[in-house]
Design a protein around this motif. Structure first.
Motif, PDB file in Angstrom:
ATOM      1  N   GLN B  63      27.691   4.398 -14.937  1.00  0.00           N
ATOM      2  CA  GLN B  63      29.213   3.955 -15.413  1.00  0.00           C
ATOM      3  C   GLN B  63      29.739   5.504 -15.955  1.00  0.00           C
ATOM      4  O   GLN B  63      29.050   6.381 -16.301  1.00  0.00           O
ATOM      5  CB  GLN B  63      29.313   3.209 -16.485  1.00  0.00           C
ATOM      6  N   THR B  64      31.209   5.658 -16.007  1.00  0.00           N
ATOM      7  CA  THR B  64      31.678   6.590 -16.565  1.00  0.00           C
ATOM      8  C   THR B  64      32.959   6.262 -17.327  1.00  0.00           C
ATOM      9  O   THR B  64      33.605   5.370 -17.211  1.00  0.00           O
ATOM     10  CB  THR B  64      32.425   7.920 -15.265  1.00  0.00           C
ATOM     11  N   VAL B  65      32.938   7.235 -18.618  1.00  0.00           N
ATOM     12  CA  VAL B  65      34.091   7.018 -19.490  1.00  0.00           C
ATOM     13  C   VAL B  65      34.713   8.178 -19.972  1.00  0.00           C
ATOM     14  O   VAL B  65      34.079   9.029 -20.089  1.00  0.00           O
ATOM     15  CB  VAL B  65      33.371   6.159 -20.720  1.00  0.00           C
ATOM     16  N   ARG B  66      35.978   8.322 -19.769  1.00  0.00           N
ATOM     17  CA  ARG B  66      36.786   9.469 -20.148  1.00  0.00           C
ATOM     18  C   ARG B  66      36.951   9.414 -21.932  1.00  0.00           C
ATOM     19  O   ARG B  66      37.535   8.351 -22.193  1.00  0.00           O
ATOM     20  CB  ARG B  66      38.083   9.793 -19.310  1.00  0.00           C
ATOM     21  N   LEU B  67      36.649  10.245 -22.629  1.00  0.00           N
ATOM     22  CA  LEU B  67      37.084  10.385 -23.734  1.00  0.00           C
ATOM     23  C   LEU B  67      37.755  11.364 -24.318  1.00  0.00           C
ATOM     24  O   LEU B  67      37.730  12.535 -23.771  1.00  0.00           O
ATOM     25  CB  LEU B  67      35.514  10.365 -24.711  1.00  0.00           C
ATOM     26  N   SER B  68      38.532  11.291 -25.595  1.00  0.00           N
ATOM     27  CA  SER B  68      39.346  12.540 -25.897  1.00  0.00           C
ATOM     28  C   SER B  68      38.859  12.860 -27.069  1.00  0.00           C
ATOM     29  O   SER B  68      38.957  11.852 -28.359  1.00  0.00           O
ATOM     30  CB  SER B  68      40.827  11.905 -25.962  1.00  0.00           C
ATOM     31  N   TYR B  69      38.419  14.027 -27.500  1.00  0.00           N
ATOM     32  CA  TYR B  69      37.865  14.464 -28.861  1.00  0.00           C
ATOM     33  C   TYR B  69      38.726  15.683 -29.345  1.00  0.00           C
ATOM     34  O   TYR B  69      38.594  16.769 -28.496  1.00  0.00           O
ATOM     35  CB  TYR B  69      36.375  14.622 -28.550  1.00  0.00           C
ATOM     36  N   THR B  70      38.957  15.809 -30.234  1.00  0.00           N
ATOM     37  CA  THR B  70      39.917  16.866 -30.995  1.00  0.00           C
ATOM     38  C   THR B  70      38.657  17.487 -32.038  1.00  0.00           C
ATOM     39  O   THR B  70      38.104  17.110 -32.875  1.00  0.00           O
ATOM     40  CB  THR B  70      40.983  16.542 -31.900  1.00  0.00           C
ATOM     41  N   ALA B  71      38.284  18.668 -31.482  1.00  0.00           N
ATOM     42  CA  ALA B  71      37.197  19.605 -31.968  1.00  0.00           C
ATOM     43  C   ALA B  71      37.481  20.257 -33.350  1.00  0.00           C
ATOM     44  O   ALA B  71      38.710  20.569 -33.708  1.00  0.00           O
ATOM     45  CB  ALA B  71      36.583  20.484 -31.027  1.00  0.00           C
ATOM     46  N   LYS B  72      36.772  20.933 -33.937  1.00  0.00           N
ATOM     47  CA  LYS B  72      37.089  21.700 -35.206  1.00  0.00           C
ATOM     48  C   LYS B  72      37.886  22.904 -34.920  1.00  0.00           C
ATOM     49  O   LYS B  72      38.705  23.595 -35.577  1.00  0.00           O
ATOM     50  CB  LYS B  72      35.841  22.145 -35.808  1.00  0.00           C
ATOM     51  N   ASP B  73      37.895  23.455 -33.563  1.00  0.00           N
ATOM     52  CA  ASP B  73      38.693  24.557 -33.464  1.00  0.00           C
ATOM     53  C   ASP B  73      40.145  24.162 -33.105  1.00  0.00           C
ATOM     54  O   ASP B  73      40.967  24.843 -32.436  1.00  0.00           O
ATOM     55  CB  ASP B  73      37.965  25.256 -31.951  1.00  0.00           C
ATOM     56  N   GLY B  74      40.439  22.773 -33.339  1.00  0.00           N
ATOM     57  CA  GLY B  74      41.665  22.333 -32.980  1.00  0.00           C
ATOM     58  C   GLY B  74      42.104  22.086 -31.799  1.00  0.00           C
ATOM     59  O   GLY B  74      43.238  21.427 -31.483  1.00  0.00           O
ATOM     60  N   GLN B  75      41.258  21.986 -30.692  1.00  0.00           N
ATOM     61  CA  GLN B  75      41.671  21.755 -29.126  1.00  0.00           C
ATOM     62  C   GLN B  75      41.070  20.430 -28.882  1.00  0.00           C
ATOM     63  O   GLN B  75      39.998  19.712 -29.646  1.00  0.00           O
ATOM     64  CB  GLN B  75      40.770  22.889 -28.254  1.00  0.00           C
ATOM     65  N   THR B  76      41.797  19.984 -28.124  1.00  0.00           N
ATOM     66  CA  THR B  76      41.573  18.327 -27.815  1.00  0.00           C
ATOM     67  C   THR B  76      40.668  18.699 -26.465  1.00  0.00           C
ATOM     68  O   THR B  76      41.349  19.084 -25.392  1.00  0.00           O
ATOM     69  CB  THR B  76      42.872  17.589 -27.798  1.00  0.00           C
ATOM     70  N   TYR B  77      39.446  18.115 -26.381  1.00  0.00           N
ATOM     71  CA  TYR B  77      38.748  18.185 -25.221  1.00  0.00           C
ATOM     72  C   TYR B  77      38.786  16.723 -24.447  1.00  0.00           C
ATOM     73  O   TYR B  77      38.861  15.807 -24.936  1.00  0.00           O
ATOM     74  CB  TYR B  77      37.269  18.388 -25.608  1.00  0.00           C
ATOM     75  N   GLN B  78      38.355  16.855 -23.302  1.00  0.00           N
ATOM     76  CA  GLN B  78      38.176  15.648 -22.307  1.00  0.00           C
ATOM     77  C   GLN B  78      36.668  15.520 -21.909  1.00  0.00           C
ATOM     78  O   GLN B  78      36.084  16.281 -21.360  1.00  0.00           O
ATOM     79  CB  GLN B  78      39.088  15.863 -21.125  1.00  0.00           C
ATOM     80  N   PHE B  79      36.298  14.614 -22.652  1.00  0.00           N
ATOM     81  CA  PHE B  79      34.797  14.251 -22.473  1.00  0.00           C
ATOM     82  C   PHE B  79      34.620  13.296 -21.300  1.00  0.00           C
ATOM     83  O   PHE B  79      35.105  12.266 -21.406  1.00  0.00           O
ATOM     84  CB  PHE B  79      33.886  13.717 -23.668  1.00  0.00           C
ATOM     85  N   ASN B  80      33.708  13.793 -20.177  1.00  0.00           N
ATOM     86  CA  ASN B  80      33.450  12.457 -19.359  1.00  0.00           C
ATOM     87  C   ASN B  80      31.972  12.279 -19.380  1.00  0.00           C
ATOM     88  O   ASN B  80      31.023  12.766 -19.059  1.00  0.00           O
ATOM     89  CB  ASN B  80      33.698  12.841 -17.810  1.00  0.00           C
TER      90      ASN B  80
END
Lengths: 377, 604
Positions: B63-80
């Motif tokens: 299965q795959t899931v896309r997640l959105s994570y805002t890291a401490k560096d202020g950037q919003t990452y896309q996790f798959n």
């Protein structure tokens, strides 16, 4: 031949092995019971008039009936259907002293044969079987019956848990001293819905396995034959034809029988159709329905040919005298069972051998088209 | 979502874990922390869709899931996040998942330590060039020993565990720390947005609303709705009619860009038209070279499935067809058995796969099945110089025509607490095993063995679990084919061979297995009106025999007027019961006997 069966649904105590339609009551209104039976008889008579050839009071414990009730029922049967003077009229009795004391009165009322539920003369076994009488009472009841009636029978139960073959041989030989022409010997069977069914499932006792059961059965057949009371049916033994139960023979020969009283079954030939009848089981509802609509039949329906063949075979092959098998049964199957020693041919009759009696279910199942059979290589 | 993520803010990762080490729970927690689902939408193990997956606590499909994570560096990452199966049978699915990620979380239970299956998967991840973050889970349990597990990871796997992240998926401890580690420690994917479209077909399945859904990982370029695409391996062309992602809910997006994962649909009705590992490119502007793809999955274990009710053969065919829609690794073909009627010979990836298919047929399609004993694929060489693969013992050529038989051997890795080592060594020896290696890590032993697969498919796993009280873990891979002294053992009931019970066994095991099977059948076949002989034979030679004596007594003691109806119905019921028996030669064998005999294990 038409048998007449009256079911008396009450007992003083419920036996742990019994799955019959039995109810415990403190007070029984004998008059109300009688009125209900009479009304039920009138309903049946309007539909079936063949004269009666045997009468049987079963139960329950019909020896709890008052002799007046019994007498009135017999009189009513005589008045409606009529019967010959030498008709067999049996009543099942418990070997309790109070009931045995009524034997003479029952004879007065028209009973000419009693069948006593002795089950065992051994107190320990009686206790296990949940019987409320002891060995002494049983002996007294049997000797009282022997004095009063020309014909009587008693029942024994064998192959109970822990009973050894030798113990049974001894018990049976002792019991034979008190017999007068007829005995019913039943291997203990655990039926669903009984107290024993639960006890066995719980592991309170262990029932003998098939081989042990077969050993008991063989020993029983041998002792009874040697004692001059051979089996005439799977579990019934008689000194001669005269002592055989005419009423029960009629069931096994698939004759007609009327059944009245709560839970009673019947088979009636009406306009060439075999009708199966069944009365409601509950005494109160039975009484209420008869009061309201004249009958309490839950079933009154004709049986198709296949079912009749089925029933006829199932009953007839329990008899040592055998039967004429219906044309629909394949001759090759009969020949195979003869070759394998399950059946014997005697003119037009086919008779079960001792082995055939013991394996009755398999034999009937095979003839009716179930299992296959073949000799071992 | 019309914009694609800058590739440096994408992290694609898989989770590697042994069964029960809390992978799915940890995945749930990551999804929840990133807002993929509201708390009220969370049910346990959201990624395990199948009832069976949730119940058995295993993952079968990737299965795959896309997640959105805002890291401490202020950037919003896309996790798959790729949720992958943990079991060896699904190693093929694992390899696909791993090929579409750049990093892995290695999840190890703080109370259990590293297990055999974890080992195989982590090596695969390393082979795929993954960056690995060790995660030590279940640290909130009283018996957790984080330091010991760290040491074990270093000893057994050989990777640095000094900055392993200690977490509890269940209590949510240190989940933020783990998310931050994913953002900072895992590499972004590589890809060229300006190049022509190149995407990997990771997996596909049939959805009754959408048709075939294709899980993709974009390497270069873009995938968008309306685009004409080409499947390079299958050499077919389609038009994309949907592009989407899982959050884990289905969400339709406009486009998937380089490094991203998601799904497409393209009006495809049959899953057979989509080849896993295929390269998807633009029809008008195709890429020059396809991706290297995957090697196809090969069934290792075979068994036949027969419907208990022979009238359900067509239903079984349809049901297998439906399962195959979503499981390209399932193989089956129709087969006819004298004893069991019409059925199917089925090929599976392994034992768990076989068990799962049987269970799904039972549960989802309400089929009552008689499975035959599992078997493997033998290579049979005949005296006339021909060779063939033998999928069914029944097809074994006559011994006089046999030149030789080869059987598959596996390399097995077993990890166990050392107190069970003795029993396991004995088990492996009994099963004709050859020891390759035995090493210790603390009080745990790692055992490597070469074993014939036909000794393993029988009941090896059950025995391993029972000897080790469930503590040993086991993994295997196909090693080689080797010549073996193998014979076909027949089971005869009253001199007639019962085809469904035939099996190929090693000569050294034949007598023991034959005796066991005969004894078992003796217990299972009810007495009949005649004596029954049960024999096991090799060629014409009888190696074991048991007799079932004839029925002696079955009569009902009492049968009077009031009993007729009931007794007749009982007899009818018996006749009905007979229908559930298979008539073999002249003996009625209850289905339960087949099932139990075929499931027979070593009871010594």
């Amino acid at each position: 031949m038409t048998g007449f069966y009256i079911h008396w649904p009450f007992c003083a105590a419920k036996c742990p092995y019994c799955d019959f339609n039995v109810h415990l009551r403190e007070n029984i209104d004998q008059q109300q019971m009688l009125d209900t039976y009479i009304k039920e008889m009138e309903y049946v008579f309007a539909r079936y008039k063949t004269p009666v050839s045997s009468v049987f009071f079963g139960g329950g414990t019909p020896s709890l009936m008052s002799p007046q009730t019994v007498g009135a029922i017999i009189d009513k049967i005589q008045a409606l259907w009529g019967f010959k003077n030498d008709i067999e009229i049996t009543l099942e009795a418990n070997p309790n002293s109070s009931e045995a004391q009524k034997f003479a009165d029952f004879k007065q009322a028209g009973i000419n044969r009693v069948s006593i539920g002795v089950q065992s003369f051994n107190n320990e076994r009686l206790k296990f079987l949940g019987r409320i009488h002891d060995g002494d009472a049983a002996l007294k009841a049997v000797s009282s019956a022997a004095e009063i009636f020309d014909k009587f029978s008693f029942d024994l139960i064998y192959a109970t848990p822990k009973q050894s073959l030798d113990e049974w041989k001894t018990e049976l030989k002792q019991a034979l001293q008190f017999a007068k022409g007829h005995m019913s010997l039943y291997q203990l069977t655990i039926e669903k819905g009984t107290k024993f069914y639960l006890s066995e499932a719980r592991g309170d006792f262990v029932m003998p396995d098939e081989d042990t059961g077969a050993d008991f059965y063989e020993v029983t057949q041998e002792i009874m034959s040697a004692s001059g009371m051979p089996a005439y049916e799977v579990s019934n033994y008689a000194a001669n034809e005269d002592h055989q139960s005419a009423h029960n023979l009629n069931y096994w020969r698939y004759g007609d029988y009327i059944g009245i009283g709560p839970g009673a079954h019947g088979r009636l030939t009406v306009n060439g159709n075999k009708i199966a009848t069944r009365v409601h089981r509950a005494p109160d509802i039975w009484q209420q329905r008869i009061a309201e609509q004249g009958h309490a039949y839950e079933q009154w329906e004709s049986l198709n040919d296949e079912t009749q063949t089925h029933e006829k075979l199932m009953m007839g092959l329990r008899l040592v005298e055998g039967m004429k098998l219906p044309e629909t049964i394949a001759r090759t199957k009969i020949d195979t069972l003869c070759d394998e020693g399950f059946l014997l041919k005697d003119g037009e009759l086919v008779k079960p051998t001792r082995k055939g009696l013991a394996c009755h279910n398999a034999v009937v199942g095979y003839l009716l088209g179930g299992s296959n059979i073949h000799a071992a290589a | 979502m019309s914009e694609t993520k800058p590739i440096n803010l994408i992290r694609n990762f898989a989770i590697i874990a042994h069964i029960d080490h809390g992978k799915s729970t940890l995945a749930d927690r990551l999804i929840q922390s990133c807002g993929g689902l509201e708390a009220r939408e969370m049910k346990e193990q959201v990624l395990d869709n199948m009832e069976l997956e949730r119940e058995r606590g295993i993952t079968i499909k990737a299965q795959t899931v896309r997640l959105s994570y805002t890291a401490k560096d202020g950037q919003t990452y896309q996790f798959n996040l790729m949720d992958t199966p943990g079991h060896v049978d699904f190693a093929y699915e694992v390899s696909r998942s791993l090929a579409s990620c750049e990093g892995s979380l290695l999840v190890v239970d703080a109370t259990q330590g590293v297990e055999a299956q974890t080992l195989a998967n982590v090596y695969q991840a390393i082979d795929n060039g993954h960056e690995i973050i060790p995660v030590i889970n279940k640290i909130d349990l009283p018996s957790a020993d984080v330091e010991r597990v760290k040491l074990q990871i270093e000893d057994v796997i050989g990777i640095d565990a000094s900055d392993a992240v200690p977490v509890s998926g269940k209590s949510g401890i240190n989940i933020d720390q783990l998310l931050e580690a994913i953002a900072t420690r895992l590499p972004p994917p590589k890809g060229d947005a300006s190049a022509t479209t190149k995407a990997l077909l990771v997996d596909s399945w049939y959805d009754s609303y959408l048709g075939v859904v294709i899980l993709v990982r974009v390497i270069d370029g873009y995938l968008k709705k309306g685009q004409k695409i080409r499947f390079m391996g299958a050499a077919t062309t389609r038009e994309i009619d949907r592009v989407g992602i899982f959050t884990p809910k289905h969400v339709i997006v406009d486009v998937l860009g380089p490094g991203e994962m998601g799904f497409i649909t393209a009006s495809i009705k049959d899953i057979q038209d989509t080849k896993v590992g295929d390269t998807i490119t633009d029809e008008r502007n195709p890429c020059a070279e396809p991706l290297s793809g995957f090697k196809p999955s090969v069934p290792m274990v075979f068994c036949s499935l027969f419907p208990a009710d022979s009238s359900e053969f067509e239903k079984l065919r349809e049901s297998l067809g439906k399962l195959k829609l979503n499981d390209a690794s399932l193989h089956y073909e129709a087969e006819s058995s004298q004893a069991l009627g019409m059925g199917f010979r089925c090929g599976f990836l392994g034992l768990l796969h076989m068990e799962i298919i049987q269970e799904r047929l039972d549960r989802e399609f309400d089929l009552d099945l008689i499975p035959t004993a599992p078997s493997v694929v033998y290579k049979v060489y005949t005296t006339n110089g021909e060779s063939k693969e033998l999928y069914n013992p029944v097809d074994m050529p006559d011994a006089s025509r046999l030149e030789k038989i080869e059987e598959p051997w596996i390399k097995a890795t077993i990890m166990t607490p050392d107190e069970y080592l003795g029993g396991l060594l004995q088990l492996c020896q009994e099963r004709r095993g050859e020891q390759i290696n035995l090493t210790y890590v603390g009080s745990r032993a790692m055992l490597e063995y070469l074993l014939p697969l036909n000794e393993v498919v029988f009941d090896f796993y059950d025995r391993l679990k029972s000897i080790s009280r469930g503590y040993a873990s086991f993994d295997y891979q196909l090693a080689e084919y080797r010549e073996g002294n193998l014979v076909k053992m027949d089971v005869l009931v009253n001199q007639e061979p019962v085809d469904a019970l035939a099996m190929v066994v090693h000569r050294s095991q034949a007598e023991r297995r034959g005796r066991q099977l005969c004894e078992r059948l003796k217990e299972l076949i009810p007495r009949q009106m005649f004596k029954i002989a049960i024999q096991a034979a090799i060629g014409g030679k009888i190696i074991a025999r048991e007799d079932i004596g004839a029925l002696r007594k079955d009569v009902t003691a009492k049968c009077y007027g009031g009993d007729i109806t009931r007794k007749r119905k009982l007899l009818d019921k018996q006749k009905e019961g007979k229908k559930k028996m298979r008539q073999y030669g002249n003996v009625d064998i209850p289905q339960s006997a087949f099932i139990a005999a075929l499931r027979m294990g070593d009871e010594n």
